[in-house]
Design a protein around this motif. Structure first.
Motif, PDB file in Angstrom:
ATOM      1  N   ARG A  45       0.925  -1.150  -0.214  1.00  0.00           N
ATOM      2  CA  ARG A  45      -0.110  -0.118   0.031  1.00  0.00           C
ATOM      3  C   ARG A  45       0.885   0.974  -0.097  1.00  0.00           C
ATOM      4  O   ARG A  45       1.435   1.569   1.147  1.00  0.00           O
TER       5      ARG A  45
ATOM      6  N   ASP B 123       1.440   6.715 -10.840  1.00  0.00           N
ATOM      7  CA  ASP B 123       0.957   5.491 -10.684  1.00  0.00           C
ATOM      8  C   ASP B 123      -0.412   5.558 -10.105  1.00  0.00           C
ATOM      9  O   ASP B 123      -0.341   5.984  -8.786  1.00  0.00           O
TER      10      ASP B 123
ATOM     11  N   ARG C  79      -1.854   3.484  -8.152  1.00  0.00           N
ATOM     12  CA  ARG C  79      -1.889   2.771  -6.993  1.00  0.00           C
ATOM     13  C   ARG C  79      -1.331   3.589  -5.704  1.00  0.00           C
ATOM     14  O   ARG C  79      -1.707   3.317  -4.712  1.00  0.00           O
TER      15      ARG C  79
ATOM     16  N   GLU D 156      -1.426   6.346  -3.128  1.00  0.00           N
ATOM     17  CA  GLU D 156      -2.379   7.229  -2.548  1.00  0.00           C
ATOM     18  C   GLU D 156      -1.753   8.398  -2.219  1.00  0.00           C
ATOM     19  O   GLU D 156      -0.526   8.493  -1.649  1.00  0.00           O
TER      20      GLU D 156
END
Length: 330
Positions: free
Chosen positions: A100, A114, A116, A118
């Motif tokens: 993550r 990207d 992915r 955050e």
């Protein structure tokens, strides 16, 4: 009538840095700017080997955590997300699928990053994995002291003496920069200590790492290190939002329980980054491979150079796992 712009009244350096770097139109938050890479060269921008090394460190943390279903990677002061994206690209696919990734940054999310990753303004409250802060603490605003008083600064960079130091800042200097509470010039690192403690304690299990220009109690610079950078050049530190304003970090004062302090040269060597030249025989058997390895060796040499990036300090603070580096076989 004068056409010169009005110079704002003097304030303490911590307030001036906060406004110049992070206030409206500040150096790090103005939209459309080139980001840190447009003004100074960090290890992240010097070579992809750096992201590869951080990826190997994350793999080490993953192993010590027992390969959890979700593995956090928190990139503090992420710039334009170059490091976190590079680490993701360097990880084995099976590990990357469990990661993550968070980019902690006050500027707007860059286009094309990207999906992915955050993009957040502060680190998650609880993480299991690796929190990595590359050249973050040197931009945490701090107070400047001179001869037992705070230094005030106007927006044109002109300084003047302020009030006497309060008890907490004087105590910090007495412990970490002895003598400077009475005479001479020093940078009071208490705000950096607090910022690092707040970030590091979000790691419930794993490792928190701060990498920066730094000094220790035995090597404090006699006149401080406050300076500015603009477009790749060192400039006078004027807090008007037009340049980076930075000071080296008293990283030993930031260290929490179990922390390990080492040079970047030592850290990257432990992570397999080597500036050794490839064998000359490879040039005849695989010329292209030789050139690639030679270029890689040059980049590694820059990252680990004495008197340069290799002298950066790494503060590695474990949470619920063994310290890094350790002596266990991986």
């Amino acid at each position: 009538m004068s056409t010169q712009p009005e110079v704002e009244r003097p304030v303490r350096w911590r307030t001036a840095m906060e406004t110049a770097l992070y206030g409206p139109g500040g150096f790090y938050v103005r939209p459309g700017g080139p980001g840190p890479a447009g003004h100074f060269r960090t290890s992240v921008h010097a070579s992809g080997l750096y992201a590869g090394a951080v990826a190997r460190l994350l793999l080490w943390v993953d192993g010590r955590l027992g390969h959890p279903q979700e593995l956090d990677l928190v990139d503090m002061a992420a710039g334009r997300g170059e490091l976190v994206a590079g680490v993701l690209a360097a990880l084995p696919a099976a590990v990357a699928a469990r990661v993550r990734p968070y980019a902690v940054e006050c500027a707007e999310r860059p286009a094309g990053l990207d999906p992915r990753i955050e993009w957040v303004a502060r680190p998650p409250e609880r993480t299991t994995g690796l929190l990595f802060a590359n050249e973050w603490l040197d931009n945490v605003p701090l107070e400047i002291a001179e001869d037992g008083r705070y230094v005030l600064v106007a927006s044109d960079g002109e300084e003047s003496p302020g009030d006497p130091l309060d008890a907490e800042d004087r105590a910090w200097l007495e412990r970490w920069w002895p003598g400077a509470e009475q005479e001479g010039r020093a940078e009071i690192g208490r705000a950096r200590d607090e910022a690092w403690a707040a970030a590091a304690t979000t790691v419930e299990r794993g490792l928190a790492v701060a990498v920066d220009y730094a000094h220790t109690r035995e090597t404090r610079p006699p006149y401080g290190t406050l300076t500015g950078f603009r477009a790749g050049r060192e400039v006078r530190p004027v807090p008007d939002g037009g340049c980076d304003v930075t000071a080296h970090v008293a990283l030993d004062s930031c260290a929490g329980p179990g922390a390990v302090l080492l040079t970047q040269r030592e850290a990257l060597t432990a992570l397999g980054v080597s500036g050794a030249r490839p064998p000359l025989a490879l040039a005849s058997t695989d010329p292209a491979g030789y050139v690639r390895r030679l270029a890689s060796a040059g980049e590694a040499a820059e990252l680990t150079a004495r008197g340069g990036l290799g002298d950066f300090l790494w503060l590695c603070q474990p949470a619920g796992i063994a310290p890094w580096p350790d002596t266990e076989a991986d």
